[in-house]
Motif scaffolding. Structure first.
Motif, short mmCIF file in Angstrom:
data_model
loop_
_atom_site.label_atom_id
_atom_site.label_comp_id
_atom_site.label_asym_id
_atom_site.label_seq_id
_atom_site.Cartn_x
_atom_site.Cartn_y
_atom_site.Cartn_z
N HIS A 152 24.14 17.32 56.28
CA HIS A 152 25.17 17.04 55.22
C HIS A 152 26.07 16.04 55.07
N GLY A 153 25.74 15.38 54.00
CA GLY A 153 27.47 14.19 53.63
C GLY A 153 27.14 13.69 52.59
N ASP A 154 28.63 12.98 51.83
CA ASP A 154 28.65 13.47 50.81
C ASP A 154 29.56 11.99 50.54
N HIS A 155 29.16 10.72 49.83
CA HIS A 155 29.70 9.79 49.55
C HIS A 155 30.05 9.04 48.10
N ALA A 156 31.03 8.80 47.97
CA ALA A 156 31.43 8.80 46.61
C ALA A 156 31.93 6.74 46.53
N VAL A 157 30.92 7.21 44.92
CA VAL A 157 31.14 5.29 44.79
C VAL A 157 31.16 5.57 43.43
N ARG A 158 31.84 3.68 42.85
CA ARG A 158 31.53 4.16 41.51
C ARG A 158 30.73 3.37 40.42
N LEU A 159 29.99 3.51 39.43
CA LEU A 159 28.52 3.51 39.25
C LEU A 159 28.67 3.13 37.62
N THR A 160 27.63 2.61 37.00
CA THR A 160 28.08 2.90 35.84
C THR A 160 26.27 3.69 35.78
N PRO A 161 26.30 4.18 34.43
CA PRO A 161 24.66 4.58 34.23
C PRO A 161 23.65 4.31 34.86
N ASP A 162 23.24 2.81 34.05
CA ASP A 162 22.22 2.14 35.33
C ASP A 162 22.06 2.10 36.40
N GLU B 217 19.75 3.23 38.93
CA GLU B 217 19.24 2.12 40.10
C GLU B 217 19.36 3.17 41.64
N LEU B 218 20.06 3.55 41.77
CA LEU B 218 20.29 4.10 42.94
C LEU B 218 19.41 4.72 43.27
N ARG B 219 18.39 5.90 42.02
CA ARG B 219 18.19 7.12 41.80
C ARG B 219 16.84 6.21 42.56
N ASP B 220 16.11 5.18 41.67
CA ASP B 220 15.12 4.58 41.78
C ASP B 220 14.80 4.35 43.19
N ARG B 221 16.10 3.16 43.62
CA ARG B 221 16.22 3.11 45.33
C ARG B 221 15.41 3.44 46.22
N ILE B 222 16.14 5.77 45.89
CA ILE B 222 16.19 6.53 47.17
C ILE B 222 14.62 7.02 47.26
N THR B 223 14.42 7.38 45.81
CA THR B 223 13.16 7.67 45.75
C THR B 223 11.78 5.94 46.47
N ALA B 224 12.13 5.02 45.75
CA ALA B 224 11.24 3.98 46.59
C ALA B 224 11.28 4.07 48.30
N LEU B 225 12.68 4.32 48.55
CA LEU B 225 12.71 4.16 50.18
C LEU B 225 12.07 4.77 50.75
N VAL B 226 11.43 6.86 49.99
CA VAL B 226 11.73 7.57 50.50
C VAL B 226 9.59 7.19 50.46
N HIS B 227 9.41 7.05 49.83
CA HIS B 227 7.66 6.55 49.53
C HIS B 227 7.59 5.85 50.02
N GLU B 228 8.21 4.93 50.59
CA GLU B 228 7.83 3.91 51.67
C GLU B 228 7.77 4.89 53.14
N TYR B 229 8.41 5.68 53.74
CA TYR B 229 8.00 6.40 54.95
C TYR B 229 6.64 7.15 54.28
#
Length: 191
Positions: A138-148, A152-164
């Motif tokens: 497990h790991g965790d990260h903390a970063v300041r983000l807007t809702p948009d 975008e982060l969720r979408d990029r993670i999903t796209a990367l998972v599907h690439e693999y």
């Protein structure tokens, strides 16, 4: 690569249908492993084909699965998932008490999945060897983000998972892994 599909559920009864532990596992199996019959799912999950058949019909009723157009024979019914993901609106769930409770149950189920997968891995860590021991955990990260930016982060993670997921042929030594992502705002003193 075909874009993975998400069914957006706005009906509490439909969402509750996939909070059932066996139905959730069966739907997950159809999504990851591909089409299967009630008998195959019964063997996979240690259930009778009558039990799995009943749960498959409920998943069909709520639009999560359908009969696979490519049937193995005239006797066995093979089922397939219609969508890769199940989603919902948290805003709508806050306005609808029944849907809100179903969403809370899904969130509890997802959290339990993380705990269970971790416990199983920890109990079997030695059998996976040093290479997997080094990269698992497990790991965790903390970063300041807007809702948009969070979307975008969720979408990029999903796209990367599907690439693999979609690469073929799979490299030697691949194993099925589970990646859990949780994203929500916290007070500054919690990071």
């Amino acid at each position: 690569m075909e874009k993975p599909t998400t069914v957006r559920v706005g009906d509490a009864a439909a969402l509750r249908a996939v909070t059932h532990p066996l139905r959730a596992r069966m739907l997950g199996s159809l999504r990851v492993d591909g089409p299967a019959t009630a008998s195959e799912l019964g063997r996979r999950f240690g259930e009778s084909s009558g039990t799995t058949s009943y749960h498959l019909r409920l998943l069909e009723k709520f639009g999560f699965i359908e009969l696979d157009p490519e049937q193995p024979n005239a006797r066995d019914k093979r089922w397939r998932a219609l969508h890769m993901y199940t989603g919902w609106s948290n805003v709508e769930a806050a306005k609808n008490p029944a849907l809100g409770e179903a969403v809370r149950e899904m969130n509890r189920r997802q959290l339990n999945n993380v705990v269970e997968a971790t416990a199983v891995y920890e109990g079997e860590k030695a059998r996976w060897g040093d290479e997997w021991a080094e990269v698992s955990g497990h790991g965790d990260h903390a970063v300041r983000l807007t809702p948009d930016e969070a979307q975008e982060l969720r979408d990029r993670i999903t796209a990367l998972v599907h690439e693999y997921h979609d690469r073929r042929p799979e490299p030697a030594g691949t194993e099925m892994v589970r990646l859990f992502v949780a994203l929500f705002p916290v007070d500054d003193d919690m990071n």
